[in-house]
Motif scaffolding. Structure first.
Motif, PDB file in Angstrom:
ATOM      1  N   GLU A 499     -50.099  32.033 -16.875  1.00 41.82           N
ATOM      2  CA  GLU A 499     -51.411  32.313 -17.480  1.00 41.82           C
ATOM      3  C   GLU A 499     -51.381  33.610 -18.282  1.00 41.82           C
ATOM      4  N   ALA A 500     -50.637  34.576 -17.786  1.00 37.25           N
ATOM      5  CA  ALA A 500     -50.623  35.889 -18.454  1.00 37.25           C
ATOM      6  C   ALA A 500     -49.867  35.851 -19.781  1.00 37.25           C
ATOM      7  N   ALA A 501     -48.811  35.066 -19.838  1.00 35.09           N
ATOM      8  CA  ALA A 501     -47.920  35.122 -20.996  1.00 35.09           C
ATOM      9  C   ALA A 501     -48.631  34.907 -22.342  1.00 35.09           C
ATOM     10  N   PRO A 502     -49.505  33.909 -22.462  1.00 25.67           N
ATOM     11  CA  PRO A 502     -50.148  33.711 -23.779  1.00 25.67           C
ATOM     12  C   PRO A 502     -51.091  34.850 -24.158  1.00 25.67           C
ATOM     13  N   TYR A 508     -48.871  40.375 -19.858  1.00 25.67           N
ATOM     14  CA  TYR A 508     -47.752  39.757 -19.132  1.00 25.67           C
ATOM     15  C   TYR A 508     -46.982  40.802 -18.325  1.00 25.67           C
ATOM     16  N   ARG A 509     -46.762  41.927 -18.955  1.00 19.25           N
ATOM     17  CA  ARG A 509     -45.979  42.981 -18.302  1.00 19.25           C
ATOM     18  C   ARG A 509     -46.657  43.427 -17.003  1.00 19.25           C
ATOM     19  N   ASN A 510     -47.953  43.666 -17.071  1.00 20.26           N
ATOM     20  CA  ASN A 510     -48.680  44.061 -15.858  1.00 20.26           C
ATOM     21  C   ASN A 510     -48.588  42.981 -14.785  1.00 20.26           C
ATOM     22  N   ALA A 511     -48.806  41.743 -15.223  1.00 23.60           N
ATOM     23  CA  ALA A 511     -48.761  40.632 -14.268  1.00 23.60           C
ATOM     24  C   ALA A 511     -47.365  40.517 -13.660  1.00 23.60           C
ATOM     25  N   PHE A 512     -46.366  40.730 -14.505  1.00 25.49           N
ATOM     26  CA  PHE A 512     -44.991  40.591 -14.027  1.00 25.49           C
ATOM     27  C   PHE A 512     -44.684  41.613 -12.929  1.00 25.49           C
ATOM     28  N   ALA A 527     -34.350  35.920 -13.857  1.00 25.32           N
ATOM     29  CA  ALA A 527     -33.971  35.257 -15.114  1.00 25.32           C
ATOM     30  C   ALA A 527     -34.701  33.921 -15.242  1.00 25.32           C
ATOM     31  N   TYR A 528     -34.690  33.177 -14.147  1.00 32.05           N
ATOM     32  CA  TYR A 528     -35.380  31.880 -14.147  1.00 32.05           C
ATOM     33  C   TYR A 528     -36.880  32.066 -14.398  1.00 32.05           C
ATOM     34  N   VAL A 529     -37.475  33.027 -13.700  1.00 29.50           N
ATOM     35  CA  VAL A 529     -38.921  33.246 -13.817  1.00 29.50           C
ATOM     36  C   VAL A 529     -39.292  33.614 -15.257  1.00 29.50           C
ATOM     37  N   LEU A 530     -38.544  34.523 -15.860  1.00 30.16           N
ATOM     38  CA  LEU A 530     -38.838  34.924 -17.240  1.00 30.16           C
ATOM     39  C   LEU A 530     -38.665  33.741 -18.196  1.00 30.16           C
ATOM     40  N   TYR A 531     -37.617  32.979 -17.956  1.00 32.21           N
ATOM     41  CA  TYR A 531     -37.331  31.825 -18.825  1.00 32.21           C
ATOM     42  C   TYR A 531     -38.496  30.841 -18.818  1.00 32.21           C
ATOM     43  N   GLU A 537     -43.534  31.428 -24.587  1.00 33.21           N
ATOM     44  CA  GLU A 537     -44.372  32.156 -25.550  1.00 33.21           C
ATOM     45  C   GLU A 537     -43.558  32.811 -26.652  1.00 33.21           C
ATOM     46  N   LEU A 538     -42.252  32.852 -26.491  1.00 34.12           N
ATOM     47  CA  LEU A 538     -41.406  33.505 -27.503  1.00 34.12           C
ATOM     48  C   LEU A 538     -41.170  32.539 -28.661  1.00 34.12           C
ATOM     49  N   PRO A 539     -40.826  33.067 -29.842  1.00 38.79           N
ATOM     50  CA  PRO A 539     -40.532  32.173 -30.963  1.00 38.79           C
ATOM     51  C   PRO A 539     -39.487  31.129 -30.588  1.00 38.79           C
ATOM     52  N   GLU A 540     -39.469  30.045 -31.317  1.00 42.13           N
ATOM     53  CA  GLU A 540     -38.644  28.893 -30.965  1.00 42.13           C
ATOM     54  C   GLU A 540     -37.188  29.246 -30.650  1.00 42.13           C
ATOM     55  N   GLY A 541     -36.725  28.734 -29.547  1.00 40.78           N
ATOM     56  CA  GLY A 541     -35.325  28.921 -29.172  1.00 40.78           C
ATOM     57  C   GLY A 541     -35.054  30.240 -28.470  1.00 40.78           C
ATOM     58  N   GLN A 542     -36.030  31.138 -28.520  1.00 37.50           N
ATOM     59  CA  GLN A 542     -35.798  32.459 -27.919  1.00 37.50           C
ATOM     60  C   GLN A 542     -35.992  32.463 -26.403  1.00 37.50           C
ATOM     61  N   ASP A 543     -36.442  31.344 -25.844  1.00 42.38           N
ATOM     62  CA  ASP A 543     -36.732  31.367 -24.398  1.00 42.38           C
ATOM     63  C   ASP A 543     -35.538  31.820 -23.561  1.00 42.38           C
ATOM     64  N   VAL A 544     -34.326  31.452 -24.007  1.00 42.59           N
ATOM     65  CA  VAL A 544     -33.121  31.835 -23.270  1.00 42.59           C
ATOM     66  C   VAL A 544     -32.980  33.359 -23.217  1.00 42.59           C
ATOM     67  N   SER A 545     -33.536  34.029 -24.232  1.00 45.00           N
ATOM     68  CA  SER A 545     -33.379  35.486 -24.281  1.00 45.00           C
ATOM     69  C   SER A 545     -34.500  36.218 -23.555  1.00 45.00           C
ATOM     70  N   ALA A 546     -35.440  35.473 -22.934  1.00 43.89           N
ATOM     71  CA  ALA A 546     -36.524  36.143 -22.197  1.00 43.89           C
ATOM     72  C   ALA A 546     -35.953  37.101 -21.158  1.00 43.89           C
ATOM     73  N   VAL A 547     -34.810  36.721 -20.611  1.00 40.44           N
ATOM     74  CA  VAL A 547     -34.182  37.577 -19.595  1.00 40.44           C
ATOM     75  C   VAL A 547     -33.836  38.950 -20.170  1.00 40.44           C
ATOM     76  N   VAL A 548     -33.559  39.010 -21.468  1.00 37.33           N
ATOM     77  CA  VAL A 548     -33.225  40.308 -22.079  1.00 37.33           C
ATOM     78  C   VAL A 548     -34.431  41.248 -22.006  1.00 37.33           C
ATOM     79  N   TRP A 549     -35.627  40.682 -22.134  1.00 37.58           N
ATOM     80  CA  TRP A 549     -36.835  41.510 -21.987  1.00 37.58           C
ATOM     81  C   TRP A 549     -36.857  42.132 -20.576  1.00 37.58           C
ATOM     82  N   GLY A 550     -36.508  41.329 -19.581  1.00 42.92           N
ATOM     83  CA  GLY A 550     -36.453  41.857 -18.208  1.00 42.92           C
ATOM     84  C   GLY A 550     -35.409  42.959 -18.089  1.00 42.92           C
TER      85      GLY A 550
END
Ligand SMILES: Nc1nc2c(c(=O)[nH]1)N[C@H]1C(S)=C(S)[C@@H](COP(=O)(O)OP(=O)(O)OC[C@H]3O[C@@H](n4cnc5c(=O)[nH]c(N)nc54)[C@H](O)[C@@H]3O)O[C@H]1N2
Ligand SMILES: Nc1nc2c(c(=O)[nH]1)N[C@H]1C(S)=C(S)[C@@H](COP(=O)(O)OP(=O)(O)OC[C@H]3O[C@@H](n4cnc5c(=O)[nH]c(N)nc54)[C@H](O)[C@@H]3O)O[C@H]1N2
Ligand code: SF4
Ligand SMILES: [Mo]
Length: 763
Positions: A499-502, A508-512, A527-531, A537-550
């Motif tokens: 719910e927070a991500a959009p 999202y950061r606070n919720a995380f 990694a799984y949770v961020l993915y 919510e990340l631009p197309e194809g970037q979901d794999v890199s969500a872990v980099v934000w973490g």
């Protein structure tokens, strides 16, 4: 996303661990070929450098033998294609069953990354924690656990070589001309050899291509580096001045080491290791007089007799001479991901380690989270009730890369369940129950960051060049599907984050951070949770890199000062750094460290280096018996290097033999003088025999070799199906000739660089 334009795309070469930045052009029939490769001048570490191999990465990307469907093993050993749904459902059921019956600790995880594909390691960690896996191992445990153990005990925190600023650089068992393994390998060698103010020392039995650039080449007898280094240190301690004030204020236990080194019979050790006494003295004097010294080692000693002791002596050669925590020496660093943590390892008053953990069956020590990979078969092939029952093997090929391939294969076959996640049908895949096809590292977001540079550390997020090949999935998705099929999370557990991500990154950061505190699973499987929550919510194809934000969030919490020094200063430095990385196709500097801060990071009392590592001091004393740890014999008169880096080897990353130019890359090499004594001519086939097996191989002459030694390349003997459907296995499968007990007595790394061997002509 297929492109066939003239545009260049930035990515990294994946054929060795320095991962040079490259710019590539795509083309070919479907726009899915990498048709041109150039060095990327904007890459902060490689600065446009590439070696001969990079132009051939299309042989990796478009391996005609690539996997395009999940495979299941039939009773007769053949494989059938199955759907993803079937594969995930069956594997999840079996894993859940084994976990319920025997516990997650009876499942082992092997691998989790290779040369340039690292993000899968983070996803692997989610699977490990989700399943409650306790024991893992991987290729780092066959080369780097000795150095990791020593540095854990001595420094206790991550550190790296400031090689660019060092006045004296010494390579011990490392041939960067062929293997690179340092930034801008050949360029670096040219630069240092031309600079009259700097010196290069090479310790290697072979007169390597690297040695050609050196001021001093120590052609040590194979396996006798420990004596050579002890002699160098002995001479320094006995004849030169040590920086006593520095040692007193920055180190603990130096007196114990100095006392032992005072007793070293330098001339005897020099003779025993086969290096001229004057050259040893000269080396000692150069090191002792230098402002800054870096000794960088590699598998030439990490896979040779006394490997752990040699790692220790390498560091003592630096540290006893004050080479830590100043420019051009060893510096503590601030990695975003600790692939090889030099962890804090406290000892008691007797100098014994107090928190050592051990593997379940063989009670082998666990270092940097890894049990010795050489113990893998023994942890399975037993009726011990704590044996491993299942294995997940990701992005690694242990049946090919670990000693005693046949025993490795037997061990995998003995498991109740084995699952391989790979891009190709590998030697390991051919033994496993299920094989899941990953897309390549050019078909998804990926990150490269190993090695971890000082004083500026950098990180490279690489955008995909292509969509995933049909039938393949990124590891992130494979792991996510497995976690979901095993119901590891309750249906609504991730709802707050979804719910927070959009609502934007701040929400999202606070919720995380809130969820991470409330629910340990969020941290354990980050990694799984961020993915699954931030990813969509990340631009197309970037979901794999969500872990980099973490990762950027974690880094900025650990090292805010160093991240700020690299220029990220907003309220949410983590997101700022993440955005910068996503906008930097050639990678970016992520932290900047002052050399002096290397001391404050040492976790031991008074921030002092711990020089008196008990086990190593004891081992050091055994050298006085002048007994080689491994020796040749009448039956096996040669010391075989079972796996040397040559111009066209790249572990088992490229399987298509057509990538190789020339014949030499496959051949067994011998000194021409040795061949003459045996009456063997160049180009003939010989039988290479060890205690563990024999293989036929072409013979080539190499006058750089030390007499009495033989060498075969690494990564050969790979199974490959040609266009005509024929199966070929060119070159020698080195690990059919090695034994798993032939290993370091402390951390179990294999001694591939000294395998007693024999050769005879084949009639
Ligand atoms: N071309 C190529 N490059 C690679 C790779 C590849 O497959 N091919 N693989 C990458 C990987 S994974 C790694 S770990 C690195 C490894 O990189 P390196 O360690 O540089 O490579 P090696 O050729 O295995 O071994 C280095 C040297 O060890 C020497 N040696 C053998 N025995 C002894 C000994 O007893 N004492 C000493 N002092 N030296 C000894 C050999 O003569 C050799 O020159 O290379 C990376 N780069
Ligand atoms: N005798 C002997 N043995 C050795 C050595 C030696 O010198 N002599 N060298 C040792 C050294 S230093 C090392 S590092 C090891 C390497 O040992 P391993 O890690 O076992 O071998 P690699 O060939 O690097 O394996 C990489 C695997 O990853 C797969 N892969 C490639 N890209 C991807 C991807 O994007 N996703 C997934 N899931 N898989 C992918 C490849 O197909 C391959 O199977 O070998 C070691 N073994
Ligand atoms: S040095 Fe390593 S990463 Fe760089 S181009 Fe050569 S193989 Fe690729
Ligand atoms: Mo390696």
């Amino acid at each position: 996303m297929a492109k066939s334009d003239q545009q260049f795309h930035s990515t990294a070469c994946n054929l060795c661990f320095v991962n040079c930045g490259i710019n590539v052009q795509l083309g070919g029939e479907n726009g899915r070929d990498i048709v041109k490769v150039m060095g990327d001048k904007a890459h902060p570490a490689s600065e446009g450098y590439i070696c001969n191999k990079a132009t051939r990465i299309n042989y990796y990307q478009n391996n005609p033998n690539r996997l395009t469907s999940p495979m299941r093993r039939r009773a007769d050993g053949s494989y059938e294609e199955i759907s993803w749904d079937t594969a995930i459902t069956e594997i999840a059921e079996k894993l859940s069953h084994i976990k319920a019956t025997h516990g997650g600790e009876r499942i082992t995880f092997y691998g989790g990354g290779g040369q340039g594909n690292h993000l899968c390691g983070a996803y692997g960690r989610s699977l490990i924690n989700g399943l409650g896996i306790k024991y893992r191992s991987g290729p780092l445990a066959q080369e780097k656990t000795g150095i990791a153990w020593v540095l854990g005990r001595v420094i206790g925190t991550s550190a790296f070589y400031d090689i660019e600023r060092a006045d004296v650089v010494m390579f011990v068992g490392k041939n960067p001309f062929m293997s690179n393994g340092i930034d801008r390998g050949r360029t670096f060698l040219r630069e240092i050899s031309k600079d009259p103010a700097r010196k290069l020392i090479v310790m290697d039995p072979r007169r390597t291509e690297t040695a050609d650039f050196s001021d001093i080449h120590l052609a040590v007898k194979p396996g006798r580096d420990a004596w050579c280094l002890s002699a160098i240190l002995g001479h320094i301690v006995q004849e030169q001045e040590l920086p006593m004030d520095w040692l007193e204020s920055h180190t603990h236990g130096y007196e114990d080491l100095i006392k032992l080194l005072k007793e070293v019979p330098v001339a005897d050790y020099a003779e025993f290791c086969g290096v001229d006494l004057e050259l040893i003295k000269e080396t000692a004097n150069v090191i002792s007089a230098a402002e800054s010294v870096v000794l960088e080692e590699d598998i030439g000693i990490q896979m040779a007799p006394h490997s752990t002791l040699v790692s220790y002596l390498n560091f003592m050669t630096m540290f006893l001479n004050g080479n830590y925590g100043k420019p051009g020496t060893m510096l503590a660093n601030t990695p975003m991901v600790e692939l090889l943590p030099f962890e804090y390892r406290p000892t008691n008053e007797q100098g014994e380690e107090i928190n050592m953990e051990y593997s379940p069956v063989t009670r082998s020590p666990i270092v940097t989270g890894l049990y010795p990979c050489t113990a893998f078969p023994e942890e399975i092939l037993t009726d011990h009730e704590d044996r491993f029952r299942a294995a997940i093997i990701m992005s690694s090929n242990p049946v090919h890369s670990l000693p005693e391939a046949d025993l490795m294969a037997e061990a995998i076959r003995a498991l109740e369940l084995s699952v391989v996640i790979d891009v190709a049908m590998t030697e390991t895949a051919y033994q496993s129950d299920y094989v899941l096809p990953a897309c390549t590292q050019y078909e998804r977001y990926e990150a490269t960051f190993f090695p971890m540079r000082v004083p500026d550390n950098f990180f490279h997020v690489r955008k995909p060049l292509f969509d995933p090949a049909p039938g393949t999935l990124p590891e992130a998705e494979i792991v996510a599907r497995l976690i979901e099929a095993m119901d590891i999370f309750d249906a609504d557990e991730l709802a707050p984050l979804k719910e927070a991500a959009p609502q934007g990154i701040d929400v999202y950061r606070n919720a995380f951070f809130e969820q991470a505190l409330l629910n340990p699973k969020v941290k354990d499987m980050v990694a799984y949770v961020l993915y699954r929550t931030l990813g969509p919510e990340l631009p197309e194809g970037q979901d794999v890199s969500a872990v980099v934000w973490g990762l950027t969030q974690a880094l900025t919490m650990r090292n805010p000062k160093e991240v700020a020094a690299a220029g990220y200063t907003s309220d949410d430095m983590g997101t700022e750094l993440y955005n910068a990385l996503m906008d930097s196709p050639s990678g970016a500097i992520i932290t900047r460290t002052e050399a002096e801060e290397s001391f404050s990071r040492i976790p031991y009392p008074d921030n002092k280096l711990q020089l008196n590592m008990k086990e190593m001091l004891e081992e050091l004393q055994t050298l006085q018996h002048l007994q080689p740890l491994v020796d040749t014999s009448e039956e096996y008169p040669f010391a075989l290097v079972a796996g040397a880096r040559r111009a066209y080897t790249a572990n088992t990353i490229i399987r298509d033999p057509n990538w190789i130019k020339g014949k030499i890359p496959f051949a067994l090499t011998i000194h021409p003088g040795d061949a003459e004594k045996l009456g063997l001519e160049e180009g003939i086939k010989v039988m290479l025999k060890t205690e563990h097996g024999q293989e036929a191989v072409d013979l080539a002459f190499d006058d750089r070799m030390k007499p009495g030694t033989l060498s075969i390349p690494n990564g050969q003997g790979l199974t490959f199906k040609t266009d005509d459907g024929e199966t070929v296995r060119p070159g020698v499968f080195a690990n059919k000739l090695t034994g798993h007990k032939h290993r370091d007595r402390f951390v179990g790394t294999p001694l591939h660089k000294f395998v007693p061997a024999n050769i005879t002509a084949i009639a």
